[in-house]
Design an enzyme around this catalytic site. Structure first.
Site, PDB file in Angstrom:
ATOM      1  NE  ARG A 135      -3.615   0.270   2.444  1.00  0.00           N
ATOM      2  CZ  ARG A 135      -4.836   0.574   2.046  1.00  0.00           C
ATOM      3  NH1 ARG A 135      -5.556  -0.285   1.383  1.00  0.00           N
ATOM      4  NH2 ARG A 135      -5.361   1.741   2.312  1.00  0.00           N
ATOM      5  CG  HIS A 162      -6.904   1.917   6.238  1.00  0.00           C
ATOM      6  ND1 HIS A 162      -6.032   2.270   5.236  1.00  0.00           N
ATOM      7  CD2 HIS A 162      -7.257   3.066   6.854  1.00  0.00           C
ATOM      8  CE1 HIS A 162      -5.866   3.593   5.252  1.00  0.00           C
ATOM      9  NE2 HIS A 162      -6.591   4.091   6.229  1.00  0.00           N
ATOM     10  CB  CYS A 212     -22.645  -9.668   0.120  1.00  0.00           C
ATOM     11  SG  CYS A 212     -23.910  -9.077  -1.013  1.00  0.00           S
ATOM     12  CB  CYS A 252     -27.497  -9.406   1.465  1.00  0.00           C
ATOM     13  SG  CYS A 252     -26.234 -10.690   1.455  1.00  0.00           S
ATOM     14  CB  CYS A 261     -23.309 -12.538  -2.277  1.00  0.00           C
ATOM     15  SG  CYS A 261     -24.409 -12.864  -0.911  1.00  0.00           S
ATOM     16  CB  CYS A 279     -28.166 -11.213  -3.118  1.00  0.00           C
ATOM     17  SG  CYS A 279     -26.733 -10.413  -2.488  1.00  0.00           S
TER      18      CYS A 279
HETATM   19 ZN   LIG Z   1     -25.435 -10.852  -0.695  1.00  0.00          ZN
END
Ligand SMILES: [Zn+2]
Length: 251
Positions: free
Chosen positions: A36, A124, A132, A135, A153, A156
């Site tokens: 980073r 961080h 996800c 959801c 996911c 979903c």
């Molecule tokens: Zn999801």
């Protein structure tokens, strides 16, 4: 045994509250990549055609997910098999003995916690938390590692994202406030494996109101003139000496 370890040991014993800022040097001592801060960026740029800052960003995550995940898997998640090393284990021991009270880091590998530290603020986030965004369902590192394409996911079908602050994203205000409050409580502030000009320090040292600012880092840096004590040393070696000093006094 160096006098500096004795002096620091004395300060730590008198301190009612000690806050530790854990920086990149500890990560390097542990054999982890520091992608980073640009340290290894040249290799990354050659391999991916972009810098780590460009790839590990919210812009890349929204537009080039496959490349984002290739980078995430190959450069970051591949490192998690390395267990927490000496420096982190010593830090955890000092926390368990009541010498350290809070550990604050910007590093993503969850190393202080994995070593056994309990009161850790990860400014961080951590790559051990993936979720996800749609959801909120959480996924372990293995789920991302075992997916070749974009991890989706199971509930979903939306992409699972790392629970970390990507370049271009803001650090959660609540997290900063928590860290700032800890800094204000500190008698001793111990900076490990970084210098006072680092992002970590510039973001937080302004909140520290005490007069025992100690920096332990392998590299000398002009900003360390601003510390009350600067000890040029590997962090793991220095913590080992401090622990030995502490034990000596107990006898
Ligand atoms: Zn999801």
């Amino acid at each position: 045994m160096s006098n500096i370890a004795q002096t620091i040991c004395g300060m730590l014993k008198e301190s009612r509250y000690t806050v530790v800022l854990s920086g990149r040097g500890m990560l390097e001592e542990n054999g982890y990549p520091v992608v980073r801060d640009g340290g290894e960026s040249y290799g990354i740029e050659e391999k991916y055609g972009y810098s780590a800052e460009e790839i590990f960003s919210s812009a890349f995550f929204s537009t080039r997910k496959q490349q984002f995940y290739d980078f995430y898997r190959n450069e970051l998640l591949s490192a998690v098999d390395i267990p927490p090393g000496k420096g982190y284990l010593e830090m955890a021991r000092l926390e368990q003995e009541g010498v350290f009270h809070t550990i604050i880091t910007r590093r993503l590998f969850h190393l202080p916690t994995r070593a056994g530290c309990r009161n850790v603020i990860e400014l961080h986030g951590s790559i051990f938390r993936n979720y996800c965004a749609h959801c909120g369902r959480e996924y372990p590192v293995e789920y991302i590692r075992n997916t070749e394409k974009i991890p989706l996911c199971e509930t979903c079908g939306q992409p699972v994202r790392p629970g970390v602050i990507l370049f271009g994203e803001m650090v959660d205000n609540q997290v900063i406030t928590r860290a700032a409050t800890e800094m204000q409580k500190a008698d001793v502030l111990l900076v490990l494996g970084t210098n006072l000009k680092s992002f970590l320090c510039s973001q937080l040292t302004g909140y520290y109101e005490g007069n025992k600012l100690i920096v332990i880092d392998g590299e000398d840096h002009f900003s360390n003139a601003g510390a009350d004590i600067f000890w040029q040393s590997r962090v793991d070696d220095a913590l080992a000496e401090i622990i030995t000093e502490m034990e000596k006094d107990r006898k």
